[in-house]
Design an enzyme around this catalytic site. Structure first.
Site, PDB file in Angstrom:
ATOM      1  N   GLN A 273      20.939  -5.995 -31.222  1.00 46.13           N
ATOM      2  CA  GLN A 273      19.883  -6.921 -30.812  1.00 46.13           C
ATOM      3  C   GLN A 273      20.171  -8.370 -31.214  1.00 46.13           C
ATOM      4  O   GLN A 273      19.704  -9.291 -30.548  1.00 46.13           O
ATOM      5  CB  GLN A 273      18.540  -6.452 -31.367  1.00 46.13           C
ATOM      6  CG  GLN A 273      18.071  -5.186 -30.646  1.00 46.13           C
ATOM      7  CD  GLN A 273      16.705  -4.725 -31.083  1.00 46.13           C
ATOM      8  OE1 GLN A 273      16.189  -5.152 -32.121  1.00 46.13           O
ATOM      9  NE2 GLN A 273      16.116  -3.836 -30.308  1.00 46.13           N
ATOM     10  N   GLU A 357      28.249 -40.736 -19.164  1.00 50.23           N
ATOM     11  CA  GLU A 357      27.177 -41.054 -18.195  1.00 50.23           C
ATOM     12  C   GLU A 357      25.814 -41.182 -18.885  1.00 50.23           C
ATOM     13  O   GLU A 357      24.781 -40.835 -18.335  1.00 50.23           O
ATOM     14  CB  GLU A 357      27.186 -40.079 -17.015  1.00 50.23           C
ATOM     15  CG  GLU A 357      28.501 -40.209 -16.247  1.00 50.23           C
ATOM     16  CD  GLU A 357      28.481 -39.770 -14.802  1.00 50.23           C
ATOM     17  OE1 GLU A 357      27.413 -39.722 -14.201  1.00 50.23           O
ATOM     18  OE2 GLU A 357      29.584 -39.494 -14.279  1.00 50.23           O
TER      19      GLU A 357
HETATM   20  N1  COS Z   1      17.519 -47.902 -10.887  1.00 49.83           N
HETATM   21  C1  COS Z   1      17.376 -49.182 -10.445  1.00 49.83           C
HETATM   22  N2  COS Z   1      17.215 -50.236 -11.273  1.00 49.83           N
HETATM   23  C2  COS Z   1      17.184 -49.978 -12.592  1.00 49.83           C
HETATM   24  C3  COS Z   1      17.323 -48.689 -13.122  1.00 49.83           C
HETATM   25  C4  COS Z   1      17.480 -47.622 -12.211  1.00 49.83           C
HETATM   26  N3  COS Z   1      17.615 -46.367 -12.639  1.00 49.83           N
HETATM   27  N4  COS Z   1      17.258 -48.745 -14.465  1.00 49.83           N
HETATM   28  C5  COS Z   1      17.091 -50.028 -14.791  1.00 49.83           C
HETATM   29  N5  COS Z   1      17.040 -50.782 -13.644  1.00 49.83           N
HETATM   30  C6  COS Z   1      16.818 -52.236 -13.547  1.00 49.83           C
HETATM   31  C7  COS Z   1      15.532 -52.601 -14.279  1.00 49.83           C
HETATM   32  O1  COS Z   1      14.433 -52.471 -13.409  1.00 49.83           O
HETATM   33  C8  COS Z   1      15.782 -54.029 -14.659  1.00 49.83           C
HETATM   34  O2  COS Z   1      15.543 -54.859 -13.558  1.00 49.83           O
HETATM   35  P1  COS Z   1      14.533 -56.129 -13.663  1.00 49.83           P
HETATM   36  O3  COS Z   1      15.169 -57.017 -14.702  1.00 49.83           O
HETATM   37  O4  COS Z   1      14.541 -56.717 -12.303  1.00 49.83           O
HETATM   38  O5  COS Z   1      13.236 -55.587 -14.091  1.00 49.83           O
HETATM   39  C9  COS Z   1      17.286 -54.064 -14.922  1.00 49.83           C
HETATM   40  O6  COS Z   1      17.840 -52.932 -14.238  1.00 49.83           O
HETATM   41  C10 COS Z   1      17.608 -53.961 -16.398  1.00 49.83           C
HETATM   42  O7  COS Z   1      17.019 -52.766 -16.882  1.00 49.83           O
HETATM   43  P2  COS Z   1      16.577 -52.602 -18.410  1.00 49.83           P
HETATM   44  O8  COS Z   1      15.817 -53.812 -18.838  1.00 49.83           O
HETATM   45  O9  COS Z   1      15.922 -51.278 -18.546  1.00 49.83           O
HETATM   46  O10 COS Z   1      18.001 -52.613 -19.136  1.00 49.83           O
HETATM   47  P3  COS Z   1      18.391 -52.368 -20.650  1.00 49.83           P
HETATM   48  O11 COS Z   1      19.445 -53.300 -21.015  1.00 49.83           O
HETATM   49  O12 COS Z   1      17.168 -52.326 -21.485  1.00 49.83           O
HETATM   50  O13 COS Z   1      19.098 -50.904 -20.681  1.00 49.83           O
HETATM   51  C11 COS Z   1      19.733 -48.645 -20.381  1.00 49.83           C
HETATM   52  C12 COS Z   1      18.947 -49.877 -19.898  1.00 49.83           C
HETATM   53  C13 COS Z   1      19.783 -48.467 -21.877  1.00 49.83           C
HETATM   54  C14 COS Z   1      18.993 -47.483 -19.767  1.00 49.83           C
HETATM   55  C15 COS Z   1      21.160 -48.769 -19.780  1.00 49.83           C
HETATM   56  O14 COS Z   1      21.896 -49.779 -20.423  1.00 49.83           O
HETATM   57  C16 COS Z   1      21.960 -47.481 -19.810  1.00 49.83           C
HETATM   58  O15 COS Z   1      21.753 -46.584 -18.986  1.00 49.83           O
HETATM   59  N6  COS Z   1      22.915 -47.378 -20.771  1.00 49.83           N
HETATM   60  C17 COS Z   1      23.850 -46.300 -20.800  1.00 49.83           C
HETATM   61  C18 COS Z   1      25.038 -46.654 -19.973  1.00 49.83           C
HETATM   62  C19 COS Z   1      25.805 -45.462 -19.574  1.00 49.83           C
HETATM   63  O16 COS Z   1      25.286 -44.473 -19.075  1.00 49.83           O
HETATM   64  N7  COS Z   1      27.100 -45.556 -19.776  1.00 49.83           N
HETATM   65  C20 COS Z   1      27.975 -44.525 -19.376  1.00 49.83           C
HETATM   66  C21 COS Z   1      29.134 -45.190 -18.751  1.00 49.83           C
HETATM   67  S1  COS Z   1      29.511 -44.566 -17.228  1.00 49.83           S
HETATM   68  S2  COS Z   1      30.506 -42.914 -17.644  1.00 49.83           S
END
Ligand code: COS
Length: 378
Positions: A273, A357
């Site tokens: 189990q 990502e």
């Molecule tokens: N779709 C469309 N627009 C988006 C969005 C989405 N999913 N997410 C954010 N935005 C827009 C916001 O609306 C904002 O626009 P406005 O300034 O016109 O309002 C702009 O993008 C900036 O967004 P935000 O202020 O949320 O940005 P931050 O710097 O606070 O950070 C995170 C956002 C932390 C979520 C982002 O930097 C992130 O995803 N980081 C991880 C990166 C990643 O995944 N790296 C992997 C590399 S690729 S393998």
């Protein structure tokens, strides 16, 4: 669609699984396997039909990934950036001309697309990136370094995020570019030596006075490149979550088979189990992740904003596959720790899913921020 799923499933069983060890040992995916992937249309899964792709819906894409996930993640990786983050900026926000120029070559696998966002000092805080693109007549001159770029050594083209407005240090100063990998001024760092996913290659990409035509700004608009990147990642995160489900299914199938075959105290260990608890918890979590992924994919297909669902699915599925792989090692006992059974390789391979990502912690931030925004009516 069912024909495609059957073909991928057979390809995984007959071509990929038998080559897992070879890929892990050589750190290379054999060229004839890549050719077979091209012939199957795997590079063009998400490219619109008019540009030669299969134009899968998100739901269809995740179902293919559930199958392709049942083998070493490196096999998915070689098509992954072209199907996903490398091409989707152009598919979502590109001009007709940009689509016409690049998508047909991506669909056939002739050109591998890669996504260049991360930098040495800009990982989770993607909006702080420093790579500079300075306008000079009908070109931009690009300088900077991108880090951990998947498939960079094989890439024919990059979707590159660079800062066009030095006075705006955040998202609004960023523009997305299509950069031909043959452009003078691009060089590559040495291949990263990674914990797992041997056969999937990452390295630095260095841009030194690299001249890119103004026509290569994605969508022709400056200052919206960060949004393009986020839209691409919303889709990419559902894709990665689907792969996590596929890998978890494979690892759990292996663990179940081992538990039924392996005898201790005079009976199969599957009769115990405490082993059953590990199998059952894994099955329940896997089912939950699969449902989340399909739901997020359907919502995206319906045109909903799936930022929250994509992050929930990526967070849960990537953590889930980590737990399932850990239990699979435990069920295998000593055999789980030695290389011959393959389970320790999967244990190392899946660790990356919680990081790239967007880390689990970034998904938490995205989810919570969206909740707060919705609750405060923004
Ligand atoms: N779709 C469309 N627009 C988006 C969005 C989405 N999913 N997410 C954010 N935005 C827009 C916001 O609306 C904002 O626009 P406005 O300034 O016109 O309002 C702009 O993008 C900036 O967004 P935000 O202020 O949320 O940005 P931050 O710097 O606070 O950070 C995170 C956002 C932390 C979520 C982002 O930097 C992130 O995803 N980081 C991880 C990166 C990643 O995944 N790296 C992997 C590399 S690729 S393998």
């Amino acid at each position: 669609m069912n024909v495609l799923l059957d073909n991928v499933s057979r390809f995984v069983r007959e071509r990929l699984v038998p080559n897992e060890e070879r890929v892990a040992e050589t750190d290379e995916i054999p060229a004839d396997i890549v050719d077979d992937m091209k012939a199957l249309g795997l590079f063009g899964l998400t490219i619109p039909e008019q540009y030669g792709g299969l134009d899968l819906t998100m739901e269809e894409e995740v179902r293919v990934m559930f199958e392709l996930g049942k083998t070493s993640p490196a096999f998915r990786s070689i098509i992954g950036t072209t199907v996903g983050i490398g091409s989707q900026g152009i598919v979502i926000d590109g001009t007709d001309e940009q689509k016409q120029t690049w998508l047909p070559k991506m669909a056939t696998g002739e050109v591998i697309a890669s996504f260049a966002l991360t930098e040495p000092e800009s990982g989770s805080d993607a909006a702080s990136l420093k790579t500079r693109a300075k306008r000079d007549g009908d070109h931009y001159v690009i300088n900077g370094t991108k880090r951990f770029i998947t498939n960079a050594p094989q890439a024919g083209v990059f979707t590159l995020m660079a800062r066009t407005d030095p006075d705006n240090p955040r998202a609004g100063g960023i523009t997305a570019f299509i950069v031909d990998a043959k452009t003078p001024g691009i060089s590559f760092g040495k291949r990263d030596s990674k914990m797992g996913q041997k056969g999937a290659h990452t390295c630095d990409v260095i841009f030194e006075d690299c001249k890119v035509p103004v026509a290569n700004v994605i969508g022709g608009k400056e200052g919206v490149g960060f949004k393009t990147a986020m839209k691409v990642l919303d889709k990419g995160r559902i894709h990665i979550a689907a792969i996590c489900v596929g890998v978890a299914q494979r690892v759990l199938d292996d663990a179940l088979r081992y538990a039924i075959e392996r005898k201790q105290f005079g009976q199969p260990i599957a009769e115990f189990q405490l082993i059953q608890a590990m199998l059952a918890d894994s099955q329940a979590e896997l089912y939950a992740a699969r449902c989340m992924v399909v739901d997020a994919a359907r919502k995206r297909d319906a045109g909903d904003n799936v930022s929250t669902e994509a992050s929930c699915a990526k967070l849960f599925a990537s953590e889930m596959v980590g737990r399932v792989a850990d239990r699979a090692v435990q069920i295998h006992g000593g055999a789980g720790y030695v290389a011959d059974y393959g389970v320790e390789r999967f244990y190392r391979d899946v660790r990356l899913f919680r990081i790239y990502e967007g880390t689990t912690q970034i998904q938490q931030i995205v989810i919570a921020r969206n909740m707060i925004r919705a609750a405060s009516g923004q």
